[in-house]
Design an enzyme around this catalytic site. Structure first.
Site, short mmCIF file in Angstrom:
data_model
loop_
_atom_site.label_atom_id
_atom_site.label_comp_id
_atom_site.label_asym_id
_atom_site.label_seq_id
_atom_site.Cartn_x
_atom_site.Cartn_y
_atom_site.Cartn_z
N LYS A 44 63.45 56.62 -25.70
CA LYS A 44 62.10 57.12 -25.05
C LYS A 44 62.26 58.54 -25.06
CE LYS A 44 59.20 56.22 -21.05
NZ LYS A 44 58.98 55.09 -20.19
N ASP A 96 58.23 56.56 -9.70
CA ASP A 96 57.30 55.98 -10.96
C ASP A 96 57.42 54.38 -10.89
OD1 ASP A 96 54.94 55.67 -12.37
OD2 ASP A 96 55.93 56.37 -14.39
#
Length: 817
Positions: A16, A109
């Site tokens: 990522k 998140d």
């Protein structure tokens, strides 16, 4: 996000890449450092992190590639998921969050895209930048630069750029659970500002409006998770997880139908006019009730046991219902002792609630009027600061005080039932007053850890009433704590034959003790876990932590201890809590947290030399030689320090330095230990002192001296198998193979009961010293199967160190789990 192949380990990974805006705000060094911290998150419901770095100005991190789909993909296909599946997955997510929060990491998140489904379980992804963002936010970087989260799922305080803690993740998880149940998030809107405005209003369609089959308890749990104000939410993800698991359980029948069936309507209604209107409570979080020891206001001390008897009989009845969390009598008794010692100005009801973590408090008193006794009791909501109700006063003949207890329990349980809308069980005949008098005396002694008098009192209680089983259970505890395992086993067999007379909580303790004696760590862990779930603030939670640690599971041990407060309840003023917490942190390599806990322990117990040991371990693991010298000077300068304690401290430091590959630095500490143990005073001229000297001598290479000391110790006490194993190892090192083999065979053939694998463990050490690693492996594996518990010495044992790299040592050592 990129799918890649890890060439070194031949595995697929996901890479990522951080958004450039976040990368500039966070900075490369901070990012890499904090990813390293986040990489320590090892939990079944968290996707681990493998690596991180920076290439061409772009920050990235690497995690395993998870086969399957994310929750968003599942919701697109199915929209609404089965309730049981939702509650199971939600509890798993909450468990993972609770673990991360305990490490100081908030996700920020939580959303369906970051929840991965693998083999029927859910894993939380993307813990990568949360901590780095948190730290950067504290260094003059505006919240606008660092808004991490998704509007539909972020909490109101997160949307407003406020200070965040774990409760923001609880809110986000609540949004996700709502969507799994209804197919849509609770709050929608065209812009982030519109979504936030709806969240601040706190209004959304209840899940039962959209899907009536959803249990009401789930609706209530979600309402609490989605509260606008963080203080109104669950205090932790762990509490949310508990409520979801409770909500998943099928509900029992309704109370009043049952009351009518057993004729207890009258008992339930026999309350004074001050009783407020019944409140129907459907919260997924069950209320916690504590029954205080009833005050003796009769003026006659002979009625003191009646106050304990009343409290215990009501507590036992409530425990049998399984409908409320009940503070065990032992915990309430310990709390009462602390509160008596403090004798402060705080309201006693609030003080008892604070000390035990209860929200509902039952208190009462005993009065005397000529030849009669009056028992009075009331129920208060300590959190709300109001009286819930009081039962009708009960009169009884002073010569037969126990007669009032059956009525008291029925009326109090009826009052609780009407107040909470839950079920109760039919009251039974209480034990005789004489039996409870003895039991009360035994419990007082047991709380003081004075097991001799406690045992005599418990056995007296059983003799006074043979139907009273609970004293026998506590008698078995006394025998266990005194290491008289054979008698403890005999007593437990008697208790087991009458287990139906115990409450559910006490039955779990029975099962725990039986499993401990059998060396069955998994069954012991399961039983004490159930007891801890019934009474989370009791000593059962500590025992769960201790068993988990001994079963080589240090993180569950740490988590359990974190749930207990060292300032109130049974852990208050109890050093073993700190010793176990620091040990659990130590074997996980969390040396910074370990040092914090160890220093707090020393602050709380400044005159206890043993309180220096946890700090010494932590400093040695961190190679803080200067601070170790300061600690040594402080301990040696204590007026109350004796030679054995100082020798033990020095030996502990030396062992830790050896374990952390500072073998040369360890020798001066073993020399200090040897000198302390060799002073020859009345303290060191004991088995403990000579044992310390023998071990220090062995570490310094004084093998013959150590051997002679060990032989003398083993001859004086044949029950100490560690002495025998020690002699066998030294015989091997001195070249006396015949003696070493003789002791090895003796230990390997020892099949006495209740040794819990120690003979095989000691034989395995001798085999390792002889260089027979195959036989050592077999013996140590046998020891583990027989229940040999993990010890801190495993990772610093110079003999077991020869097995490093072999699977058996990884199985034995919690470091490698």
């Amino acid at each position: 996000m990129y799918l890649a192949q890890d060439l070194k380990h031949d595995r697929r990974v996901a890479i990522k890449v951080l958004d450039p805006e976040y990368g500039r705000a966070v900075g490369t060094q901070r990012f890499v450092r904090e990813i390293r911290i986040a990489a320590r998150l090892t939990h079944p419901n968290i996707v681990p992190l493998y690596d991180s770095g920076e290439i061409a100005g772009q920050l990235f991190y690497v995690m395993p590639y998870v086969e399957g789909e994310n929750l968003r993909g599942r919701l697109k296909r199915e929209t609404m998921l089965p309730v049981a599946q939702v509650l199971e997955w939600a509890a798993e997510i909450a468990d993972g969050l609770a673990f991360a929060h305990a490490q100081g990491i908030v996700h920020r998140d939580i959303k369906p895209e970051n929840l991965l489904i693998q083999s029927g379980h859910v894993l939380i992804a993307d813990f990568g930048i949360a901590r780095a963002i948190d730290l950067a936010a504290g260094e003059n970087i505006t919240s606008e630069q660092l808004v991490l989260g998704t509007p539909m799922y972020m909490s109101p305080e997160q949307a407003g750029g406020g200070k965040l803690d774990g409760r923001t993740d609880v809110y986000s998880l609540g949004c996700v659970v709502y969507e799994m149940l209804t197919g849509e998030p609770p709050f929608g809107g065209r812009t982030p500002q519109a979504i936030t405005a709806k969240k601040l209003s706190g209004r959304y369609p209840g899940v039962r409006v959209i899907r009536p089959t959803i249990p009401q308890a789930v609706d209530h749990a979600l309402a609490r998770a989605l509260a606008v104000i963080p203080a109104d939410r669950f205090a932790s993800a762990e509490e949310f997880s508990r409520s979801l698991r409770v909500a998943a359980k099928p509900k029992s029948g309704r109370l009043l139908l049952w009351l009518a069936g057993v004729g207890l309507i009258g008992a339930a209604i026999a309350v004074v006019a001050t009783h407020s209107a019944p409140t129907q409570v459907h919260s997924a979080v069950r209320p916690r009730v504590v029954v205080g020891i009833f005050e003796n206001r009769s003026g006659d001390p002979s009625y003191d046991p009646l106050g304990f008897m009343a409290a215990d009989w009501v507590t036992e009845g409530l425990q049998r219902t399984g409908t409320v969390d009940v503070v065990p009598t032992l915990t309430a008794l310990t709390a009462a002792r602390f509160l008596r010692e403090e004798a402060g100005t705080e309201d006693p009801v609030r003080a008892l609630a604070r000390e035990t973590g209860a929200s509902l408090v039952v208190t009462g008193a005993i009065y005397r009027d000529q030849d009669s006794l009056l028992v009075q009791a009331q129920l208060a909501n300590a959190k709300a600061g109001r009286l819930v109700g009081a039962v009708e006063p009960i009169w009884t003949d002073e010569k037969q005080p126990a007669q009032a207890l059956q009525q008291l329990r029925a009326r109090l349980m009826g009052l609780l039932a009407l107040s909470l809308d839950d079920r109760v069980i039919q009251a039974e005949r209480p034990p005789t007053y004489a039996a409870y008098q003895a039991f009360s005396e035994g419990m007082d002694a047991y709380v003081r850890e004075d097991y001799g008098p406690a045992l005599a009192a418990f056995e007296g209680a059983r003799a006074a009433d043979t139907t009273f089983v609970l004293p026998l259970l506590y008698a078995s505890f006394c025998y266990m704590n005194s290491r008289n395992y054979a008698v403890a086993d005999s007593v437990l067999r008697i208790v087991a034959s009458q287990r139906d007379r115990l409450s559910k909580y006490d039955r779990y303790w029975l099962d725990y003790q039986k499993a401990e004696l059998a060396g069955n760590a998994s069954e012991a862990l399961a039983a004490i876990r159930h007891a801890a779930e019934l009474a989370p603030t009791s000593k059962a939670t500590y025992n769960f932590a201790a068993v988990a640690f001994e079963a080589r599971e240090p993180f569950p041990a740490e988590s359990a201890l974190r749930r207990l407060s060292p300032d109130v309840g049974p852990m208050r003023g109890w050093f073993p809590y700190w010793d176990l917490l620091s040990s659990a942190l130590h074997v996980q390599g969390k040396h910074r947290l370990e040092l914090e806990a160890a220093r707090e322990a020393r602050r709380r117990f400044p005159d206890r030399i043993t309180a220096y040991l946890p700090e010494a371990r932590a400093l040695a693991a961190k190679h803080e030689s200067t601070e170790l010298e300061h600690l040594w000077s402080a301990a040696a300068g204590k007026i109350n320090a004796n030679s054995t304690e100082i020798g033990t401290l020095a030996y502990e430091v030396g062992s830790e330095l050896f374990a952390h590959e500072d073998s040369s630095d360890s020798q001066p500490w073993f020399t200090r230990a040897y000198k302390a143990f060799a002073t020859g005073d009345e303290i060191t001229d004991t088995h403990e002192g000579r044992w310390g000297r023998a071990r220090a001598a062995a570490r310094l290479g004084r093998l013959r001296e150590a051997f002679d000391l060990g032989e003398a110790l083993a001859a004086a006490d044949s029950t100490r198998l560690d002495y025998v194993g020690f002699v066998g190892v030294l015989a091997s090192q001195l070249g006396n193979q015949m003696r070493a083999e003789e002791l090895l065979h003796k230990l390997a053939a020892d099949r006495r009961s209740f040794t819990l694998g120690e003979p095989r463990f000691q034989a395995g050490r001798i085999a390792a010293a002889l260089g027979d690693l195959e036989r050592a492996t077999e013996l140590l594996a046998s020891a583990q199967r027989e229940g040999y518990a993990y010890e801190m010495d495993f990772h610093r044992d110079e003999i077991l160190a020869r097995l490093r790299g072999l699977p058996i040592l990884r199985q034995l050592d919690a470091h490698d789990k």
